[in-house]
Write a protein that holds these residues in place. Structure first.
Motif, PDB file in Angstrom:
ATOM      1  N   PRO A  95       0.822  -1.221   0.000  1.00 41.09           N
ATOM      2  CA  PRO A  95       0.000   0.000   0.000  1.00 41.09           C
ATOM      3  C   PRO A  95       0.853   1.267   0.000  1.00 41.09           C
ATOM      4  O   PRO A  95       2.004   1.274   0.463  1.00 41.09           O
ATOM      5  CB  PRO A  95      -0.817  -0.122   1.293  1.00 41.09           C
ATOM      6  N   ASN A  96       0.259   2.327  -0.501  1.00 37.10           N
ATOM      7  CA  ASN A  96       0.982   3.594  -0.661  1.00 37.10           C
ATOM      8  C   ASN A  96       1.349   4.266   0.645  1.00 37.10           C
ATOM      9  O   ASN A  96       2.215   5.147   0.666  1.00 37.10           O
ATOM     10  CB  ASN A  96       0.149   4.565  -1.508  1.00 37.10           C
ATOM     11  N   ASP A  97       0.699   3.893   1.752  1.00 34.33           N
ATOM     12  CA  ASP A  97       1.022   4.569   3.007  1.00 34.33           C
ATOM     13  C   ASP A  97       2.273   4.002   3.680  1.00 34.33           C
ATOM     14  O   ASP A  97       2.641   4.422   4.774  1.00 34.33           O
ATOM     15  CB  ASP A  97      -0.168   4.542   3.974  1.00 34.33           C
ATOM     16  N   ILE A  98       2.927   3.042   3.043  1.00 36.12           N
ATOM     17  CA  ILE A  98       4.265   2.606   3.464  1.00 36.12           C
ATOM     18  C   ILE A  98       5.251   3.215   2.481  1.00 36.12           C
ATOM     19  O   ILE A  98       5.233   2.905   1.292  1.00 36.12           O
ATOM     20  CB  ILE A  98       4.390   1.079   3.492  1.00 36.12           C
ATOM     21  N   CYS A  99       6.089   4.100   2.969  1.00 36.16           N
ATOM     22  CA  CYS A  99       7.041   4.817   2.098  1.00 36.16           C
ATOM     23  C   CYS A  99       8.216   3.912   1.750  1.00 36.16           C
ATOM     24  O   CYS A  99       8.907   3.411   2.649  1.00 36.16           O
ATOM     25  CB  CYS A  99       7.533   6.076   2.810  1.00 36.16           C
ATOM     26  N   VAL A 100       8.424   3.684   0.466  1.00 42.31           N
ATOM     27  CA  VAL A 100       9.583   2.912   0.022  1.00 42.31           C
ATOM     28  C   VAL A 100      10.303   3.708  -1.058  1.00 42.31           C
ATOM     29  O   VAL A 100       9.676   4.395  -1.867  1.00 42.31           O
ATOM     30  CB  VAL A 100       9.180   1.519  -0.516  1.00 42.31           C
ATOM     31  N   TYR A 101      11.615   3.640  -1.056  1.00 38.56           N
ATOM     32  CA  TYR A 101      12.375   4.381  -2.064  1.00 38.56           C
ATOM     33  C   TYR A 101      13.740   3.740  -2.275  1.00 38.56           C
ATOM     34  O   TYR A 101      14.237   2.999  -1.427  1.00 38.56           O
ATOM     35  CB  TYR A 101      12.532   5.850  -1.666  1.00 38.56           C
ATOM     36  N   VAL A 102      14.314   4.038  -3.447  1.00 32.51           N
ATOM     37  CA  VAL A 102      15.637   3.536  -3.799  1.00 32.51           C
ATOM     38  C   VAL A 102      16.685   4.478  -3.218  1.00 32.51           C
ATOM     39  O   VAL A 102      16.701   5.665  -3.535  1.00 32.51           O
ATOM     40  CB  VAL A 102      15.805   3.417  -5.323  1.00 32.51           C
ATOM     41  N   GLY A 103      17.533   3.946  -2.383  1.00 37.94           N
ATOM     42  CA  GLY A 103      18.586   4.746  -1.767  1.00 37.94           C
ATOM     43  C   GLY A 103      19.866   4.723  -2.578  1.00 37.94           C
ATOM     44  O   GLY A 103      19.887   4.387  -3.769  1.00 37.94           O
TER      45      GLY A 103
END
Length: 336
Positions: free
Chosen positions: A194-202
């Motif tokens: 879901p969108n409310d878990i922030c995930v990103y490429v570091g």
């Protein structure tokens, strides 16, 4: 007349015999020369070819390493991370279907996206749950399980541990962040969680896209075990974004990990990834070992050395020796 014919026949036979001898002599001479040349060539082959092959192999290896380091590692050309691919045009990846398990709020990654952890769903979930319980207990002891906390997993892969903090997200209003340098892992999470878990490429470069004093807890498993370069820079960057009193929970390779790898040095995955220096001594006989390069590295610190070094940047609350049921790494428990 008969005498003349006989003479001609004898002369012809003599000519044929002479030509045959000459021809056979030539063939014999050629065979002898060929035999000699073959023996000479064979001697040359025996003497020179292994060196030539070795030189060619070394050249291939060096060219491959050069191309790999130049093009296919986490180098500046790819913004210090591992991209989805190394093509000019990157298209959406075709992941296998996510795994849906009854009772689990979040999808599981398909076996090929589990980073070497079990293909059996129950086992995969159990390892993540056990590791999350260790972190959660340290948070409870040294910070408290408060409402509306922000918690980040530093090196989340496809969420094996992070998924188990979903309970605190739902019950306590925690904000969850997951980052990883492997873009395919983050893309899988982006497509399936879901969108409310922030995930990103570091990035392997020590920079986080967060404000000062903005995160309550940063935890990670087997990240600092692979940070050969700028590990101190990274500690300071993690310190920057932690709130005053915030916790840093990170595992390291210390004496127990050294002994584990030494004892299991015949395993293929150990031979492929661990420095031969570890295999020379059953006990860790140096203060630290920083092995490998920017793409693949293994880092070892004696426990008391890690406590001293990390103590320059954090209050080291504890260094927990590993629970052999779950892992062979030590856990640094630090407070800003």
């Amino acid at each position: 007349m008969l005498k003349r014919l006989k003479t001609r026949f004898v002369d012809a036979m003599q000519r044929i015999a002479t030509e045959t001898v000459q021809r056979q002599g030539t063939e014999i001479a050629e065979r002898v020369a060929l035999d000699i040349s073959e023996r000479v060539a064979l001697d040359v082959v025996k003497r020179d070819v292994p060196a030539m092959i070795e030189a060619q192999e070394a050249g291939v290896v060096n060219r491959t390493l050069y191309m790999t380091r130049a093009e296919y590692t986490v180098m500046p050309r790819f913004a210090f991370h591992q991209p989805l691919d190394y093509l000019s045009d990157t298209l959406p990846p075709n992941f296998d279907a996510p795994v849906i398990v009854e009772g689990e709020a979040l999808a599981l990654p398909p076996p090929g996206m589990r980073g070497g952890y079990s293909d059996v769903n129950a086992e995969y979930l159990e390892t993540g749950r056990n590791h999350q319980a260790i972190y959660l207990e340290q948070i409870r002891q040294h910070h408290g399980l408060k409402e509306n906390m922000t918690v980040m997993e530093f090196g989340c892969a496809t969420g094996r541990v992070l998924r188990h903090f979903n309970t605190q997200k739902e019950e306590l209003g925690w904000s969850l962040i997951g980052c990883d340098v492997q873009a395919d892992h983050v893309e899988w999470l982006r497509q399936n969680w879901p969108n409310d878990i922030c995930v990103y490429v570091g990035s392997v470069f020590p920079k986080l896209p967060f404000e000062d004093n903005s995160i309550d807890v940063i935890y990670g498993m087997s990240v600092f075990t692979h940070i050969k370069y700028h590990w101190d820079f990274w500690l300071l960057e993690l310190r920057r974004v932690l709130k005053p009193g915030g916790l840093l929970l990170q595992t390291i390779h210390a004496e127990r990990a050294w002994e584990f790898y030494h004892a299991n040095q015949n395993l293929d995955w150990v031979k492929a990834g661990i420095s031969p220096r570890v295999f020379q001594s059953a006990k860790m006989d140096i203060d630290f070992l920083l092995s490998g390069d920017i793409a693949v590295s293994q880092v070892f610190f004696k426990q008391d050395v890690a406590r001293n070094y990390w103590g320059r940047y954090f209050q080291v609350v504890d260094v927990l020796s590993p629970d052999d049921r779950y892992w062979f790494q030590d856990l640094m428990v630090c407070r800003k």
